[in-house]
Enzyme design. Structure first.
Site, PDB file in Angstrom:
ATOM      1  N   CYS A   1       0.243  62.033  -8.187  1.00 56.96           N
ATOM      2  CA  CYS A   1      -0.058  61.636  -6.811  1.00 56.96           C
ATOM      3  C   CYS A   1      -1.106  60.521  -6.838  1.00 56.96           C
ATOM      4  O   CYS A   1      -2.089  60.585  -7.579  1.00 56.96           O
ATOM      5  CB  CYS A   1      -0.556  62.843  -6.010  1.00 56.96           C
TER       6      CYS A   1
ATOM      7  N   SER B   1       1.489  69.897   0.215  1.00 55.57           N
ATOM      8  CA  SER B   1       0.842  68.586   0.323  1.00 55.57           C
ATOM      9  C   SER B   1       1.795  67.613   1.004  1.00 55.57           C
ATOM     10  O   SER B   1       2.679  67.060   0.355  1.00 55.57           O
ATOM     11  CB  SER B   1       0.478  68.090  -1.077  1.00 55.57           C
TER      12      SER B   1
ATOM     13  N   GLY C   1      -3.495  70.842 -11.687  1.00 55.58           N
ATOM     14  CA  GLY C   1      -2.120  71.200 -11.988  1.00 55.58           C
ATOM     15  C   GLY C   1      -1.249  71.475 -10.780  1.00 55.58           C
ATOM     16  O   GLY C   1      -1.728  71.633  -9.654  1.00 55.58           O
TER      17      GLY C   1
ATOM     18  N   GLU D   1     -10.831  73.255 -15.107  1.00 50.42           N
ATOM     19  CA  GLU D   1     -11.967  73.587 -14.254  1.00 50.42           C
ATOM     20  C   GLU D   1     -11.602  74.634 -13.204  1.00 50.42           C
ATOM     21  O   GLU D   1     -10.445  74.729 -12.790  1.00 50.42           O
ATOM     22  CB  GLU D   1     -12.470  72.311 -13.565  1.00 50.42           C
TER      23      GLU D   1
ATOM     24  N   CYS E   1     -11.245  78.570  -6.480  1.00 49.81           N
ATOM     25  CA  CYS E   1     -10.152  77.616  -6.642  1.00 49.81           C
ATOM     26  C   CYS E   1      -9.825  77.551  -8.129  1.00 49.81           C
ATOM     27  O   CYS E   1     -10.685  77.172  -8.931  1.00 49.81           O
ATOM     28  CB  CYS E   1     -10.621  76.254  -6.121  1.00 49.81           C
TER      29      CYS E   1
ATOM     30  N   ASN F   1     -11.463  62.427  -1.067  1.00 54.04           N
ATOM     31  CA  ASN F   1     -12.628  62.495  -1.950  1.00 54.04           C
ATOM     32  C   ASN F   1     -12.471  61.443  -3.043  1.00 54.04           C
ATOM     33  O   ASN F   1     -11.517  61.496  -3.819  1.00 54.04           O
ATOM     34  CB  ASN F   1     -12.737  63.891  -2.581  1.00 54.04           C
TER      35      ASN F   1
ATOM     36  N   CYS G   1     -11.691  68.698  -3.505  1.00 49.66           N
ATOM     37  CA  CYS G   1     -10.239  68.545  -3.687  1.00 49.66           C
ATOM     38  C   CYS G   1      -9.922  67.234  -4.394  1.00 49.66           C
ATOM     39  O   CYS G   1     -10.385  66.172  -3.969  1.00 49.66           O
ATOM     40  CB  CYS G   1      -9.526  68.490  -2.346  1.00 49.66           C
TER      41      CYS G   1
ATOM     42  N   CYS H   1      -1.975  67.201 -14.984  1.00 51.08           N
ATOM     43  CA  CYS H   1      -0.870  67.312 -14.030  1.00 51.08           C
ATOM     44  C   CYS H   1       0.073  66.134 -14.252  1.00 51.08           C
ATOM     45  O   CYS H   1      -0.373  65.024 -14.538  1.00 51.08           O
ATOM     46  CB  CYS H   1      -1.406  67.292 -12.599  1.00 51.08           C
TER      47      CYS H   1
ATOM     48  N   HIS I   1       0.858  64.784   3.467  1.00 58.10           N
ATOM     49  CA  HIS I   1       0.146  63.508   3.290  1.00 58.10           C
ATOM     50  C   HIS I   1       0.777  62.281   3.937  1.00 58.10           C
ATOM     51  O   HIS I   1       0.158  61.205   3.918  1.00 58.10           O
ATOM     52  CB  HIS I   1      -0.099  63.217   1.807  1.00 58.10           C
TER      53      HIS I   1
HETATM   54  N1  SAH Z   1      -0.815  70.330  -7.120  1.00 59.14           N
HETATM   55  C1  SAH Z   1      -1.085  71.028  -5.905  1.00 59.14           C
HETATM   56  C2  SAH Z   1      -2.577  71.386  -5.761  1.00 59.14           C
HETATM   57  C3  SAH Z   1      -3.415  70.157  -5.621  1.00 59.14           C
HETATM   58  S1  SAH Z   1      -5.087  70.245  -5.078  1.00 59.14           S
HETATM   59  C4  SAH Z   1      -0.633  70.201  -4.721  1.00 59.14           C
HETATM   60  O1  SAH Z   1      -0.283  69.044  -4.908  1.00 59.14           O
HETATM   61  O2  SAH Z   1      -0.612  70.706  -3.607  1.00 59.14           O
HETATM   62  C5  SAH Z   1      -5.083  70.671  -3.410  1.00 59.14           C
HETATM   63  C6  SAH Z   1      -4.991  69.524  -2.385  1.00 59.14           C
HETATM   64  O3  SAH Z   1      -5.922  68.462  -2.604  1.00 59.14           O
HETATM   65  C7  SAH Z   1      -3.618  68.890  -2.376  1.00 59.14           C
HETATM   66  O4  SAH Z   1      -3.150  68.792  -1.062  1.00 59.14           O
HETATM   67  C8  SAH Z   1      -3.886  67.526  -2.937  1.00 59.14           C
HETATM   68  O5  SAH Z   1      -2.926  66.587  -2.550  1.00 59.14           O
HETATM   69  C9  SAH Z   1      -5.263  67.240  -2.371  1.00 59.14           C
HETATM   70  N2  SAH Z   1      -5.953  66.132  -3.040  1.00 59.14           N
HETATM   71  C10 SAH Z   1      -5.688  65.589  -4.240  1.00 59.14           C
HETATM   72  N3  SAH Z   1      -6.530  64.573  -4.488  1.00 59.14           N
HETATM   73  C11 SAH Z   1      -7.356  64.477  -3.432  1.00 59.14           C
HETATM   74  C12 SAH Z   1      -8.467  63.637  -3.123  1.00 59.14           C
HETATM   75  N4  SAH Z   1      -8.894  62.712  -3.960  1.00 59.14           N
HETATM   76  N5  SAH Z   1      -9.094  63.833  -1.951  1.00 59.14           N
HETATM   77  C13 SAH Z   1      -8.697  64.807  -1.098  1.00 59.14           C
HETATM   78  N6  SAH Z   1      -7.669  65.642  -1.351  1.00 59.14           N
HETATM   79  C14 SAH Z   1      -6.997  65.471  -2.494  1.00 59.14           C
END
Ligand code: SAH
Length: 396
Positions: free
Chosen positions: A140, A243, A189, A116, A129, A320, A363, A136, A245
């Site tokens: 996470c 990321s 990814g 996507e 984006c 989200n 996201c 992936c 977190h």
């Molecule tokens: N693989 C990359 C890109 C991920 S998407 C990475 O890990 O950074 C971009 C951001 O969205 C990342 O910080 C990821 O951790 C976050 N993300 C993933 N799932 C999410 C969710 N359910 N709600 C909010 N952010 C989320």
């Protein structure tokens, strides 16, 4: 223009990437070739290097994908191109429009796989984006893409093709105003797990003869593959998002399993190295707000202590939700308090407004279609290999 070192990133593999439509596999997909390789291709087709630069103009400045329309190229050269090369775009499976103007496309990756991309219009910018992998492997805990597992890397052409296609879909006209002003590698990814293809795609995004985006308007987001961050510093200088977190290793290892291999201290060292070497600005640390998990004021103060005095900003992402997720989003009050704690601690922090929620385009909500998961998800793999052990090898 951003040039990679000479040994860097040829993309022959992307032209023949597995799973890319098989019918014309012998033809080189021009969208996968950075400038030097396009020039080399022209020479191999009996022409001169400058034809490669001309081709870039047609492909990217004019958005032209038909050789017969490239009228300032000699007829014989166009015939040679038609014989040995092509402009192959991912095909669009579905398009969804959200009530806030966000658009999400589902794109075919062959073998019934799909990925996507999302366009997010704002008053002063338009952000695309893009995805870097089908699925992936990083696993996470709070990410919907992770639930899909991993199938394969996208080729350079498939990443560049997303931007090309979105421009066409959004009505970009040659010589007209940019519609896509920013590109973020934050779709499906882990971009640094697809290093070679991603770096070649970055070259094309930044090349002034191609998309000509400023390095400040292209952001690569990583879950924290430390060796690849050092490597990226050799080949690129785009904006880096990481990321984070969690403020400590115990919690981060639960949320972002790669932390068990590369803990926070190592990750931060790599980030400061990247900024010193190449970027000169600051790293954006992403921090998903999970109710009762990582959103306490004390945790904000701990994040501030980690980052204080370094070139760092924090972007708070309200969680989200997706089907089957057991986390909940922190309340607005808690998120604002967390931001204020960071600001008081000397760290610039912003809150990312969720976009495209009603079409699952925000996201962490991108799922595509991922079949034949060839790699075991990292978290499970590491749990099986006695989680917490520093000696664990990953396949990444
Ligand atoms: N693989 C990359 C890109 C991920 S998407 C990475 O890990 O950074 C971009 C951001 O969205 C990342 O910080 C990821 O951790 C976050 N993300 C993933 N799932 C999410 C969710 N359910 N709600 C909010 N952010 C989320």
């Amino acid at each position: 223009m951003q040039r990679a070192d000479s040994d860097a990133v040829t993309d022959a593999a992307s032209a023949a990437a597995p799973g890319v439509e098989g019918t014309a596999a012998a033809r080189v997909n021009l969208l996968g070739l950075p400038r030097a390789e396009l020039e080399a291709l022209c020479v191999s087709l009996g022409s001169r290097p400058f034809r490669g630069r001309q081709l870039m103009g047609w492909l990217y400045k004019r958005g032209c994908d038909r050789f017969e329309e490239m009228t300032d190229l000699a007829r014989e050269f166009r015939a040679a191109l038609a014989e040995g090369a092509e402009v192959r775009l991912p095909s669009i499976l579905t398009v969804q429009h959200a009530s806030d103007g966000t658009t999400k496309w589902l794109l075919a990756a062959g073998d019934s796989q799909a990925f996507e991309m999302v366009y997010i219009p704002e008053v002063d910018r338009g952000t695309l984006c893009i995805s870097s992998q089908v699925g992936c492997a990083l696993d996470c805990a709070f990410c919907s893409t992770a639930q899909q597992g991993f199938n394969r890397n996208l080729s350079t052409a498939e990443m560049v093709g997303q931007v090309w296609l979105a421009n066409r879909e959004l009505g970009f006209k040659a010589g007209g105003e940019r519609i896509i002003t920013n590109v973020v590698l934050m779709g499906m990814g882990e971009p640094l797990a697809n290093f070679r293809n991603v770096v070649a795609a970055l070259q094309i995004l930044l090349d002034d003869l191609a998309f000509d985006l400023s390095r400040r308007r292209v952001t690569l987001s990583t879950s924290g593959l430390v060796p690849q961050i050092y490597r990226l510093a050799r080949y690129s200088n785009v904006a880096l998002a990481v990321s984070l977190h969690a403020p400590d290793d115990a919690l981060r290892s639960q949320l972002v399993p790669i932390n068990r291999v590369h803990p926070i201290a190592e990750l931060l060292e790599a980030c400061w190295h990247y900024i010193d070497e190449r970027n000169g600005r600051s790293v954006t640390f992403e921090y998903v707000m999970l109710e009762g998990v990582n959103d306490a004021p004390e945790q904000a103060r701990a994040v501030a202590r980690l980052l204080r005095g370094h070139p760092a900003k924090v972007n708070l992402i309200p969680f989200n939700p997706f089907p089957g997720s057991h986390f909940r989003r922190s309340s607005d009050e808690v998120i604002v308090r967390f931001r204020d704690e960071l600001n008081d601690g000397g760290i610039i922090a912003t809150i990312r407004r969720p976009r495209g929620l009603d079409i699952d385009a925000a996201c962490g909500q991108l799922v595509g279609r991922v079949h034949d998961r060839t790699i075991v998800r990292l978290g499970r793999k590491m749990a099986a290999a006695h989680a917490g052990s520093r000696g664990v090898q990953t396949t990444i």
